[in-house]
Design an enzyme around this catalytic site. Sequence first.
Site, PDB file in Angstrom:
ATOM      1  CG  ASN A 131     -10.618 -37.220   9.838  1.00  0.00           C
ATOM      2  OD1 ASN A 131     -10.035 -37.637   8.826  1.00  0.00           O
ATOM      3  ND2 ASN A 131     -11.039 -35.978   9.954  1.00  0.00           N
TER       4      ASN A 131
ATOM      5  NE  ARG B 275     -13.493 -35.531   6.481  1.00  0.00           N
ATOM      6  CZ  ARG B 275     -12.537 -34.692   6.122  1.00  0.00           C
ATOM      7  NH1 ARG B 275     -11.347 -34.768   6.667  1.00  0.00           N
ATOM      8  NH2 ARG B 275     -12.767 -33.782   5.204  1.00  0.00           N
TER       9      ARG B 275
ATOM     10  CG  HIS C  88     -16.551 -28.603   3.804  1.00  0.00           C
ATOM     11  ND1 HIS C  88     -16.306 -27.452   3.092  1.00  0.00           N
ATOM     12  CD2 HIS C  88     -15.367 -28.939   4.374  1.00  0.00           C
ATOM     13  CE1 HIS C  88     -15.034 -27.097   3.235  1.00  0.00           C
ATOM     14  NE2 HIS C  88     -14.437 -28.007   4.001  1.00  0.00           N
TER      15      HIS C  88
ATOM     16  NE  ARG D  63      -8.240 -26.080   0.093  1.00  0.00           N
ATOM     17  CZ  ARG D  63      -9.145 -26.806   0.719  1.00  0.00           C
ATOM     18  NH1 ARG D  63     -10.246 -27.184   0.095  1.00  0.00           N
ATOM     19  NH2 ARG D  63      -8.969 -27.172   1.960  1.00  0.00           N
TER      20      ARG D  63
ATOM     21  CG  ASP E  55      -5.732 -17.846  11.791  1.00  0.00           C
ATOM     22  OD1 ASP E  55      -6.609 -17.005  12.087  1.00  0.00           O
ATOM     23  OD2 ASP E  55      -5.539 -18.886  12.433  1.00  0.00           O
TER      24      ASP E  55
ATOM     25  N   GLY F 226     -14.701 -22.758  11.533  1.00  0.00           N
ATOM     26  CA  GLY F 226     -13.839 -21.825  12.283  1.00  0.00           C
ATOM     27  C   GLY F 226     -14.153 -20.359  12.089  1.00  0.00           C
ATOM     28  CB  ILE F 227     -14.205 -18.168   9.109  1.00  0.00           C
ATOM     29  CG1 ILE F 227     -12.718 -18.430   8.868  1.00  0.00           C
ATOM     30  CG2 ILE F 227     -14.565 -16.730   8.775  1.00  0.00           C
ATOM     31  CD1 ILE F 227     -12.344 -18.570   7.393  1.00  0.00           C
TER      32      ILE F 227
ATOM     33  CD  GLU G 174     -16.591 -31.598   9.274  1.00  0.00           C
ATOM     34  OE1 GLU G 174     -16.515 -32.076   8.152  1.00  0.00           O
ATOM     35  OE2 GLU G 174     -15.801 -30.757   9.711  1.00  0.00           O
TER      36      GLU G 174
HETATM   37  P1  AMP Z   1     -11.604 -24.789  10.487  1.00  0.00           P
HETATM   38  O1  AMP Z   1     -10.966 -25.192   9.191  1.00  0.00           O
HETATM   39  O2  AMP Z   1     -13.081 -24.908  10.503  1.00  0.00           O
HETATM   40  O3  AMP Z   1     -10.949 -25.432  11.686  1.00  0.00           O
HETATM   41  O4  AMP Z   1     -11.311 -23.213  10.632  1.00  0.00           O
HETATM   42  C1  AMP Z   1     -10.012 -22.755  10.872  1.00  0.00           C
HETATM   43  C2  AMP Z   1      -9.951 -21.281  10.559  1.00  0.00           C
HETATM   44  O5  AMP Z   1     -10.936 -20.560  11.323  1.00  0.00           O
HETATM   45  C3  AMP Z   1      -8.648 -20.618  10.947  1.00  0.00           C
HETATM   46  O6  AMP Z   1      -7.675 -20.758   9.959  1.00  0.00           O
HETATM   47  C4  AMP Z   1      -9.044 -19.172  11.115  1.00  0.00           C
HETATM   48  O7  AMP Z   1      -8.945 -18.518   9.858  1.00  0.00           O
HETATM   49  C5  AMP Z   1     -10.497 -19.213  11.477  1.00  0.00           C
HETATM   50  N1  AMP Z   1     -10.759 -18.780  12.867  1.00  0.00           N
HETATM   51  C6  AMP Z   1     -10.700 -19.516  13.990  1.00  0.00           C
HETATM   52  N2  AMP Z   1     -11.000 -18.744  15.061  1.00  0.00           N
HETATM   53  C7  AMP Z   1     -11.253 -17.510  14.606  1.00  0.00           C
HETATM   54  C8  AMP Z   1     -11.637 -16.268  15.199  1.00  0.00           C
HETATM   55  N3  AMP Z   1     -11.803 -16.153  16.513  1.00  0.00           N
HETATM   56  N4  AMP Z   1     -11.806 -15.204  14.383  1.00  0.00           N
HETATM   57  C9  AMP Z   1     -11.649 -15.314  13.049  1.00  0.00           C
HETATM   58  N5  AMP Z   1     -11.297 -16.463  12.430  1.00  0.00           N
HETATM   59  C10 AMP Z   1     -11.114 -17.546  13.186  1.00  0.00           C
END
Ligand code: AMP
Length: 400
Positions: free
Chosen positions: A7, A91, A180, A241, A283, A331-332, A385
Amino acid sequence: MKILVINSGSSSLKYQLFNYEEKTVIAKGLCERIGIPNSNFKHEDASGRDINEGRSFESHSDAVRTMIDTLLDPEAAILESLEDIAAVGHRIVHGGPYFSKPTVMTQSSKDAVRKCFPWSPLHNPANLTGVEVCEKLMPGIPQVGVFDTAFHQTMPPKAYMYGLPYRYYEEHNVRRYGFHGTSHAYVARRAAEMTKCGGDEHRLITCHLGNGSSFAAIKGGKCVDTSMGLTPLEGIMMGTRCGSIDPAIVTFIAKLEGDENKDVDYIMNNESGVRGVSGVSSDFRDLHAAASKGNERAKLALDMFCYQAVRIIGSYIAALGGVDSIVFTAGIGENDAALRKVVCDDLNFLGLKIDEEINASTHGKEVKISADDSSVEVFVIPTNEELSIAIQTVEVLGLA
Ligand code: AMP
């Protein structure tokens, strides 16, 4: 068989080397701050090496050379020779209208990737650089492009066209592409394996909720709609965004800022979303912490995100004529049990029920979080991914 997944970003290069049969990662690394002072190299592998140190990366070539030297280090015995790598999967963010599946990189496919630069000016050039450097430094090893947009190419015109003069589509390919796709494809495939109601009629909604977030409506494994558009700005509001807004706001803000070119693009991509609304953070962990201390704007940002999620899922239920399964990922989606509960509770009217204990205790594993008597199955499926890119690379080359 060993498959390398790359990537390549504008100033970084991430890689994972898979033992394909076992689907295990035998080495992974990250070259950061390429072309910027204080570049850094991280690498871990099955021999127990754990490198994290400053290295000079003036170019992507330096980064790939370092990766190769590290993988070939005889003491670690990860790779004896580069020929042990059966293929490299890259990617690539935007495949425009040109790529509906993973594709072996040739001169003409690279030219098509170049044609997509205007829609992904930050990512595509960097992705292509990764391909070209690997071609040079790993001659003879097939290089495959796996596109974030490809999975969504099955959308019908009524879902991907915008209500703009038709010439923008005909002459400039302005349409919804979605992103995605590698993640949506991966979790959709896993959900089809985990569900009791699979097959061609399976109605699935995948929710990739991370720093960037998107949804896909999927029927029988094929995408019929997705929330991101020509660019990854459309859809739900995200970390930074703005997501879908009244398009007239763009010219309004441009005038407010007093300069037609005042980076409205920058504002919408980097200063908006939950960060812009809350003034706290992009976050979600920080948002929950601030909301629990009474920060009203953090609470508003979380409420808006959940509301928009429910609204998009609701529209996809209508588009699919119902829903059998919903997947949360990224992540969320994978980690924020409280947010999943709010979204699912708002879908109670469907007869959708989650098992609150399972939902609250899910961490990093594939789990069904819906209750046994729920009308809709709800899964948490950690996305992968890189593995998805490895699988698609092997499939397109017919190596499996
Ligand atoms: P990603 O782009 O898939 O890596 O997701 C990153 C985002 O996931 C972070 O900016 C957080 O907002 C969210 N995240 C990661 N861990 C947690 C958690 N334990 N609880 C809530 N949000 C999380």
